[in-house]
Design a protein around this motif. Sequence first.
Motif, PDB file in Angstrom:
ATOM      1  N   ASN A  44     -58.064  13.920  26.444  1.00  0.00           N
ATOM      2  CA  ASN A  44     -58.078  14.059  27.903  1.00  0.00           C
ATOM      3  C   ASN A  44     -58.300  12.720  28.591  1.00  0.00           C
ATOM      4  O   ASN A  44     -57.910  12.547  29.749  1.00  0.00           O
ATOM      5  N   TRP A  74     -52.921  15.910  27.972  1.00  0.00           N
ATOM      6  CA  TRP A  74     -53.591  17.176  27.697  1.00  0.00           C
ATOM      7  C   TRP A  74     -52.602  18.343  27.670  1.00  0.00           C
ATOM      8  O   TRP A  74     -52.990  19.491  27.570  1.00  0.00           O
ATOM      9  N   HIS A  75     -51.313  18.037  27.753  1.00  0.00           N
ATOM     10  CA  HIS A  75     -50.277  19.062  27.682  1.00  0.00           C
ATOM     11  C   HIS A  75     -49.122  18.484  26.872  1.00  0.00           C
ATOM     12  O   HIS A  75     -49.161  17.304  26.477  1.00  0.00           O
ATOM     13  N   ASP A  78     -60.230  20.803  23.059  1.00  0.00           N
ATOM     14  CA  ASP A  78     -59.852  21.897  23.967  1.00  0.00           C
ATOM     15  C   ASP A  78     -58.341  22.009  24.032  1.00  0.00           C
ATOM     16  O   ASP A  78     -57.609  21.150  23.554  1.00  0.00           O
ATOM     17  N   SER A  79     -57.879  23.115  24.617  1.00  0.00           N
ATOM     18  CA  SER A  79     -56.455  23.345  24.818  1.00  0.00           C
ATOM     19  C   SER A  79     -56.231  23.576  26.304  1.00  0.00           C
ATOM     20  O   SER A  79     -56.464  24.675  26.806  1.00  0.00           O
ATOM     21  N   GLN A  80     -55.810  22.547  27.010  1.00  0.00           N
ATOM     22  CA  GLN A  80     -55.638  22.663  28.453  1.00  0.00           C
ATOM     23  C   GLN A  80     -54.295  23.319  28.799  1.00  0.00           C
ATOM     24  O   GLN A  80     -54.242  24.405  29.342  1.00  0.00           O
ATOM     25  N   ASP A 113     -53.535  20.288  35.614  1.00  0.00           N
ATOM     26  CA  ASP A 113     -54.758  19.498  35.703  1.00  0.00           C
ATOM     27  C   ASP A 113     -55.864  20.195  34.914  1.00  0.00           C
ATOM     28  O   ASP A 113     -55.989  21.426  34.974  1.00  0.00           O
ATOM     29  N   PRO A 114     -56.667  19.440  34.170  1.00  0.00           N
ATOM     30  CA  PRO A 114     -57.673  20.050  33.303  1.00  0.00           C
ATOM     31  C   PRO A 114     -58.669  20.925  34.060  1.00  0.00           C
ATOM     32  O   PRO A 114     -59.028  20.645  35.209  1.00  0.00           O
ATOM     33  N   LYS A 149     -62.442  22.766  33.601  1.00  0.00           N
ATOM     34  CA  LYS A 149     -63.666  22.675  32.804  1.00  0.00           C
ATOM     35  C   LYS A 149     -63.869  23.931  31.964  1.00  0.00           C
ATOM     36  O   LYS A 149     -63.703  25.049  32.453  1.00  0.00           O
ATOM     37  N   ARG A 176     -62.074  25.185  29.773  1.00  0.00           N
ATOM     38  CA  ARG A 176     -60.889  25.960  29.386  1.00  0.00           C
ATOM     39  C   ARG A 176     -60.626  25.838  27.891  1.00  0.00           C
ATOM     40  O   ARG A 176     -60.438  24.754  27.372  1.00  0.00           O
ATOM     41  N   SER A 178     -62.185  25.738  25.104  1.00  0.00           N
ATOM     42  CA  SER A 178     -62.900  24.584  24.579  1.00  0.00           C
ATOM     43  C   SER A 178     -63.746  24.934  23.361  1.00  0.00           C
ATOM     44  O   SER A 178     -64.155  26.084  23.168  1.00  0.00           O
ATOM     45  N   TRP A 209     -67.594  15.804  30.207  1.00  0.00           N
ATOM     46  CA  TRP A 209     -66.678  16.162  31.295  1.00  0.00           C
ATOM     47  C   TRP A 209     -66.879  15.247  32.503  1.00  0.00           C
ATOM     48  O   TRP A 209     -65.912  14.767  33.107  1.00  0.00           O
TER      49      TRP A 209
END
Length: 593
Positions: A87, A92-93, A366-368, A372-373, A375, A377, A379, A426
Motif C-alpha cells: 500500500n 493495492w489493486h 490486506d486485499s483492497q 482507494d484503500p 481501513k 478491509r 486485512s 495505517w
Amino acid sequence: MRLMLSFLAVLTAASGLAELNAADMPNVVIVITDDQGYGDLSCHGNPILKTPNIDKLHSESVRLLDYHVAPTCSPTRAAFLTGHWTNRTGVWHTIMGRSMLRENEVTMGQIFKDAGYSTGMFGKWHLGDNFPFRPEDRGFDEVMRHGGGGVGQTPDFWDNAYFDGSYFHNSKPEAVKGFCTDVWFDYAKKFIKSQKKAGKPFLTYIATNAPHGPMHAPPSFSKPYEKLGVGTANFFGMIANIDRNVGLLRSFLDDEGLTDNTIFIFTTDNGTSSGANVFNAGMRGRKGSEYDGGHRVPFFVYWPKGDLSGGRDVKPITAYVDVVPTLIDMCNVAAPKGVKFDGTSIKSLLHGVEEETWPDRILVTDSQRVKDPIKWRKSAVMTSRWRLNNGKELYDMSSDPGQETNVATAHPKVVKRLTKFYDDWWTELLPTFKQDVGIHLGADGGNPATLTCHDWITTGSTPWNQSHVRMAQNSKAVTGFWNVNVVADGNYEVRIRRWPVETGAAIDAELAPGANVPGATPYRAKPGKPVPAVRATLTIGDETWKSDRIKSGDVETVFNVSLKAGKTRLSSLFFTADGTQYGGYYAYVKLLK
C-alpha cells in the motif's frame, strides 16, 4: 572477502565502472508463479497433482513455513521487488491505475544493476505498461514480457492466447512460437548463458503468468487431470508444465556450472485460484482472501555455496517485504540510499541462527481491490502465533491453523496489541494514498505513450481483458479517465481508437472471433462488436475538444492539442448517431517535436 565484495558493490553503485567477478558474486534466479497456492504442490501433500522437480528442489532447500504475500497479483509483486508494504508503493489493486509502481520506488532490478549485475525479467510484470513503470525503466536490462496482468489482458498484444502470439522484448513486440511459460524460461536461459559468457553476475526474475486463468495448458500436461474438468485440469496442467521447466532450468544451471553459486528461489504470488477444492493444506480461504489460504505461500531457497541446502524448515513468520533486504545481505550489494525497508533481512534465519531468539514480529497484509484503500478491509495482522482478521476476529494458529474459532474475547491484550500496530501502520501510510500515479506523456523514454482502458480509473466495470474490449459495453459505468503526467510543455497529437493499432481495424469494424487454443475458451473467442461512432470528445483537465468528422472506415480520430506540463486527467468518449456513448479504449499520445 566479505568486506572486499561490499566495497566493490558500493563502488559499482557509485561509479558504474568497477568490473565484478562473476565467480565471487552469487547469481540470483527467482521463479515466482501466479495463483499457485501452498497446497498446489505434491511435496505439500496434494494427493492428485504431481510436481516431481519442485519436490526435489523442496527436499534440497531451506523452506519458509510461514511466509506471506498479498492475496492478489500486483500487490505482491510491488512489495516483493521493493521491500515496502504494497500500500505504500501505490499498488493495492490489479487494475484502475492502481497497479503502477510509484516512480520513487527502487526495485530489486535497479539495486542489483547498480551493483554491477546484469538483470533480466521474463513473463509477468503487472506493475505498469508505460514509461516510467515498465521493467526496462526500473532496472532490468533484458525484458521479455506480456502486457497487463496476463496473456490476453487489455494491455497485451492483441489476440494473444497463451500459445504463439507476440510479447514485448525490450519494449518492442516480437513474435514467438510455443506455450507462454516455455517462452519465459527459454528466454531466461538465453540471458543466463549470455551473461556467463560475458563473465557477469546476473539476477534473473522469471514471473510466470501461469497458472492464472484463463485455463490453458499444453494437452500433454493437462491430460492426466482431465477427469477434474477443464478448469482444474488445465490449472494443474499449467503447474505440471512449470514443474518441468523448473527441472530443465536446474539441469541447465548444472550443465553451465552455475548451480553452486546461484541463489535459486521458488515462490508464488498469492493463494490458489483453482486448486482449493482438491487440496488447500488445511487452510481457510483462497486467492483474494484475508485468511491464510489467500496469502501463505511456498518459499524455497537453494544456494550450495552459501550453505543453504540440505532440506530444512524455518518456522518464524516472514513476508514478501523481507526478500529485497535479505538478498542485499546475502549478495553483499549496496542498499539504495535514502530507502528504509519495511521488511528485514532474514539471512540469519535461513542459516538456522537466532530462530529461538527471533523477535515476535507483527506483519500486515490486506486485499483492497478498490479505487482507494479502506481501513481494515480484508486485512490480516499477523504474528507467528496469532492472526487478527478484519480487526475483529482473532485466531490462535498454534491450535487452530484452519482459522475456525474466533478467540478475540478470550485474548483482549493480544487484540489490543495487534490493533495498535495496525492503527499506527495505517496512520503512517494514509497520506501516501493521495499520491496518484500518472502515466508520463512526452517523456523521452515513452513517446508516444499507449494508454489502455486497463488503467482507467473508474468506480464501474473496468475492461481489463480483451474479451471485455471486444464486447464494447456502452454503460456510463464502463468509462473512466487516466491519470497522466505531462512532462513537457508542447503540442501533442492524441489518437483515440476503438481497437488497438496492431489490428488496423476501423472504429466501426466488427472483428471475427479468434481461434481457440487448448483448454478453456480464450478471451479472443468473443466476437468484436463495432462502434458506429460519428463523433468523439477528448477531455484533459478542465478542457474538452470535440471531433464531429468520424466516418465509416476511420480507424481513429485525431486531436492536436497544446498542453502544459503537470499532472492532470485524460479521458475520451465515442458517440453514435443516437447519442450512445462508449469509452475510447485506446489513446496514443505523442509530443510533436
